[in-house]
Design an enzyme around this catalytic site. Structure first.
Site, PDB file in Angstrom:
ATOM      1  N   HIS A 207      54.093  60.443  17.323  1.00  0.00           N
ATOM      2  CA  HIS A 207      54.648  61.527  16.493  1.00  0.00           C
ATOM      3  C   HIS A 207      56.045  61.915  16.962  1.00  0.00           C
ATOM      4  O   HIS A 207      56.951  62.129  16.173  1.00  0.00           O
ATOM      5  CB  HIS A 207      53.772  62.773  16.626  1.00  0.00           C
ATOM      6  N   ARG A 314      55.925  52.905   3.706  1.00  0.00           N
ATOM      7  CA  ARG A 314      54.724  52.875   4.552  1.00  0.00           C
ATOM      8  C   ARG A 314      53.913  54.149   4.324  1.00  0.00           C
ATOM      9  O   ARG A 314      54.253  55.198   4.869  1.00  0.00           O
ATOM     10  CB  ARG A 314      55.113  52.798   6.025  1.00  0.00           C
ATOM     11  N   GLU A 447      52.115  38.374   6.758  1.00  0.00           N
ATOM     12  CA  GLU A 447      52.286  38.804   8.153  1.00  0.00           C
ATOM     13  C   GLU A 447      51.186  38.272   9.062  1.00  0.00           C
ATOM     14  O   GLU A 447      51.217  38.485  10.268  1.00  0.00           O
ATOM     15  CB  GLU A 447      52.375  40.329   8.241  1.00  0.00           C
ATOM     16  N   ASN A 470      57.364  41.742  11.810  1.00  0.00           N
ATOM     17  CA  ASN A 470      56.904  42.498  12.987  1.00  0.00           C
ATOM     18  C   ASN A 470      55.544  41.982  13.423  1.00  0.00           C
ATOM     19  O   ASN A 470      55.291  41.763  14.602  1.00  0.00           O
ATOM     20  CB  ASN A 470      56.798  43.987  12.671  1.00  0.00           C
ATOM     21  N   ASP A 471      54.665  41.826  12.441  1.00  0.00           N
ATOM     22  CA  ASP A 471      53.340  41.313  12.770  1.00  0.00           C
ATOM     23  C   ASP A 471      53.317  39.793  12.804  1.00  0.00           C
ATOM     24  O   ASP A 471      52.631  39.203  13.632  1.00  0.00           O
ATOM     25  CB  ASP A 471      52.300  41.826  11.764  1.00  0.00           C
ATOM     26  N   ARG A 481      53.075  43.173  19.984  1.00  0.00           N
ATOM     27  CA  ARG A 481      54.367  43.793  19.653  1.00  0.00           C
ATOM     28  C   ARG A 481      54.602  45.097  20.396  1.00  0.00           C
ATOM     29  O   ARG A 481      55.709  45.621  20.400  1.00  0.00           O
ATOM     30  CB  ARG A 481      54.488  44.000  18.133  1.00  0.00           C
ATOM     31  N   CYS A 518      60.435  42.587   5.019  1.00  0.00           N
ATOM     32  CA  CYS A 518      60.547  44.002   5.373  1.00  0.00           C
ATOM     33  C   CYS A 518      60.288  44.234   6.857  1.00  0.00           C
ATOM     34  O   CYS A 518      60.245  45.367   7.304  1.00  0.00           O
ATOM     35  CB  CYS A 518      59.626  44.846   4.509  1.00  0.00           C
TER      36      CYS A 518
HETATM   37  C1  PEP Z   1      55.693  44.004   9.544  1.00  0.00           C
HETATM   38  O1  PEP Z   1      54.619  43.745  10.098  1.00  0.00           O
HETATM   39  O2  PEP Z   1      56.705  43.294   9.643  1.00  0.00           O
HETATM   40  C2  PEP Z   1      55.852  45.225   8.726  1.00  0.00           C
HETATM   41  C3  PEP Z   1      56.936  45.470   8.043  1.00  0.00           C
HETATM   42  O3  PEP Z   1      54.832  46.099   8.744  1.00  0.00           O
HETATM   43  P1  PEP Z   1      54.535  47.135   9.915  1.00  0.00           P
HETATM   44  O4  PEP Z   1      55.709  47.123  10.865  1.00  0.00           O
HETATM   45  O5  PEP Z   1      54.353  48.446   9.229  1.00  0.00           O
HETATM   46  O6  PEP Z   1      53.295  46.574  10.516  1.00  0.00           O
HETATM   47 MG    MG Z   2      52.823  44.728   9.566  1.00  0.00          MG
END
Ligand code: PEP
Ligand code: MG
Length: 605
Positions: A207, A314, A447, A470-471, A481, A518
């Protein structure tokens, strides 16, 4: 521990303290130079005491007074959060007020003071610990997510009871250094001229980190040794882009950062001119440059940065701020507000991606949460919640600028189950005469590695893909991560990542659908030309980097980007790819952005 965590450089003279660099995780972008303010929360000690009969009435008065004070404090913070940020930030504290005002909590403590003749602070501690234990043992992550709030409420009540004051304020401009900051600390310090936040603990999705980003105050978390190494008044540099805290910086370092800060300011001014121009290359290829959004109130900034739309909204932050799943109506209000603020630009709303490491300051008891009950898996297990969200999204699509996206899809059966729910909800809405976009586009995040291999099958059933690097990087390379010990292994430029991205883009294009990205890689200036050359159609990123990415696209001929991508795909190691993109970058764009990392810092969101 990562051996590179701590580095020493030259000091200014023999008796000058040596420069020391601590590495943490970048939680909120920006850089600042200033003195430290070491913030130590006063420990609230609780000792058990048996009361005399004569003390009981007084203890009850103290208890009541503590509840009133705590309520009053929280109401002030909520009001301030609402004024300074938005209703969503205020909701973090509203949920603490709700906890505090649970009538059963007060009654239980009151009853026990009378019956057991124990002191109020001891019983407050016991009751809240008991409540906490209940939440821990429940298997419902939704309840467990509330534990940090419960701790906050307990600390506040005890402080109020013991008449201890929380000093979340400081005179003059300082970088706040703390073991950990609560959301309340983050908000309260921001009333002063705070330059940055540096903490030993904390995650980038806590948070407090979310609030620091919304407040646009640089923050670095997970520094491990900041409070042990720093005294109030020590000169510091905080670098929220790279996740660094520099203690006793050398004069050269200070000059270097003064220049960087100055350049960033100048660049921001220069970028103003780019805002309304399209993301088009000099040889005529156009790509969408969109923003990732978490809060409705970000729209103004997103539009000012020149975003073509929102490529990822999100929604799990609604869940976080509500302390549970928001109602259909609450969701409808949020989704339709963001859609109308962005109109006619598109908004891609992603269904809740909760679970995993997301949205908890603590892990659930799952052994392996990132491989556990997360994203679409949670939604398919909770059809009521899922359908409520789908209804809210569809209702918000009436103006035809909303798209829907599912997270964490790993197989066709899963996708079909999700689509079947969507179809049912569409039918229900049609039957009840509710307006919505009958042709709303539906896409999936790519992802999970299995989805890369199944891209051809998915492309027949959805309207677009959005690559979540990211994932994808975490799962493809088996690198958590959120684990800062293996940060060096989190490599966006790994040949396997490049091949996966290229395969997805080519497969989607062969099926005639568009591909966006994204994950943080889309907003990494070093990766922009490479992704352009691979054929990416849409980039979605944190709004602050949009002008830089647009600047890069506008001066990169597609033919050159394509040659770069072809060469990068022929490389065999991350280091080779990084070297290639870095030299491409260095010869063209350093006036737009100074490379600060080699592209393997894990995503900050
Ligand atoms: C990702 O996994 O790249 C993504 C954009 O989603 P998040 O970071 O919300 O898991
Ligand atoms: Mg993700």
């Amino acid at each position: 521990m990562n051996p590179d965590r701590k580095e020493s450089g030259r000091g200014g003279g023999p008796e000058e303290p040596k420069e020391q660099i601590l590495r943490g995780l970048p939680a909120s972008a920006g850089m600042a130079i200033g003195p430290a303010y070491l913030y130590e929360r006063e420990e609230v000690f609780v000792a058990e005491r048996t009361l005399d009969e004569a003390e009981i009435a007084w203890e009850l008065t103290l208890l009541k007074d503590a509840f009133t004070r705590a309520n009053h404090e929280l109401e002030n913070i909520t009001e301030y959060a609402r004024e300074r940020l938005d209703q969503e930030a205020a909701a973090i504290f509203e949920s603490q007020i709700m906890l505090l005002n649970d009538p059963e909590l007060f009654r239980a403590i009151e009853r026990r003071i009378r019956l057991e003749k124990k002191n109020a602070d001891f019983l407050i501690h016991q009751e809240l610990e008991r409540y906490k234990a209940l939440l821990i043992t429940t298997n419902d992550p939704l309840f467990r997510d509330r534990i940090p709030d419960l701790d906050e409420v307990a600390q506040r009540l005890l402080r109020c009871l013991q008449r201890k004051r929380l000093r979340s304020s400081v005179e003059g401009k300082h970088i706040i250094v703390a073991n950990q900051l609560s959301p309340a600390d983050t908000i309260l310090f921001s009333r002063n001229d705070v330059l940055g936040y540096a903490t030993d603990l904390g995650g980038v999705t806590s948070h407090a980190a979310i609030l620091a980003r919304s407040l646009k105050i640089p923050a670095v978390v997970a520094l491990h040794e900041a409070t042990a190494s720093i005294r109030t008044g020590d000169p510091l540099i905080i670098d929220g882009h790279r996740g660094l805290l520099i203690i006793h910086p050398t004069p050269e370092r200070v000059r270097e950062y003064e220049k960087k800060i100055e350049r960033t300011r100048a660049l921001e001014a220069k970028m103003d001119g780019l805002v309304h121009l399209p993301g088009a290359t000099p040889d005529g290829r156009t790509v969408d440059i969109d923003a990732n959004a978490e809060f409705v109130d970000e729209c103004e900034y997103i539009l000012a940065q020149g975003a073509g739309g929102i490529g990822l909204y999100r929604t799990e932050h609604l869940y976080l701020l509500e302390g549970g799943f928001p109602s259909e109506q609450e969701q409808y209000i949020a989704y339709s507000t963001i859609a109308s603020m962005m109109y006619p630009r598109k908004v891609i709303i992603r269904t809740f991606d909760i679970g995993g490491e997301k949205l908890t300051d603590r892990q659930y008891e799952e052994e392996n949460p990132s491989l556990g009950w997360r994203g679409i898996r949670v939604l398919l297990d909770k059809p009521e919640v899922f359908r409520q969200q789908l209804r809210a999204i569809l209702r918000a699509s009436a103006a035809k600028n909303v798209k829907l996206m599912f997270p964490m899809i790993s197989g066709l059966a899963e996708l079909r189950r999700a689509l079947a729910h969507l179809e049912d909800v569409r039918r229900e809405l049609r039957d009840s005469g509710v307006l919505f976009d009958q042709h709303m586009e539906v896409g999936i995040m790519i992802e999970v590695p299995s989805s890369v291999f199944l891209a051809d099958l998915f492309a027949r059933e959805v309207d677009f893909f959005s690559i979540g690097t990211n994932d994808l990087v975490q799962y493809l390379l088996a690198v958590d991560r959120t684990n800062d010990l293996i940060v060096e292994l989190y490599q966006e430029f790994h040949p396997a990542v490049l091949r996966a991205v290229k395969h997805v883009i080519d497969t989607a294009h062969a099926a005639g659908i568009r591909v966006g990205m994204c994950g943080e890689m889309a907003g990494n200036p070093m990766a922009v030309a490479l992704l352009l050359g691979m054929g990416l159609d849409e980039y979605s990123m944190i709004p602050s980097v949009i002008p830089i990415v647009k600047g890069i696209i506008r001066r990169t001929p597609f033919t050159e980007a394509k040659a770069l991508a072809d060469e990068a795909l022929s490389k065999t190691t991350s280091a080779e790819v990084r070297e290639l993109v870095a030299s491409f970058f260095a010869s063209r764009y350093t006036d737009l952005w100074q490379p600060t990392n080699s592209g393997h810092v894990p995503p900050s969101e």
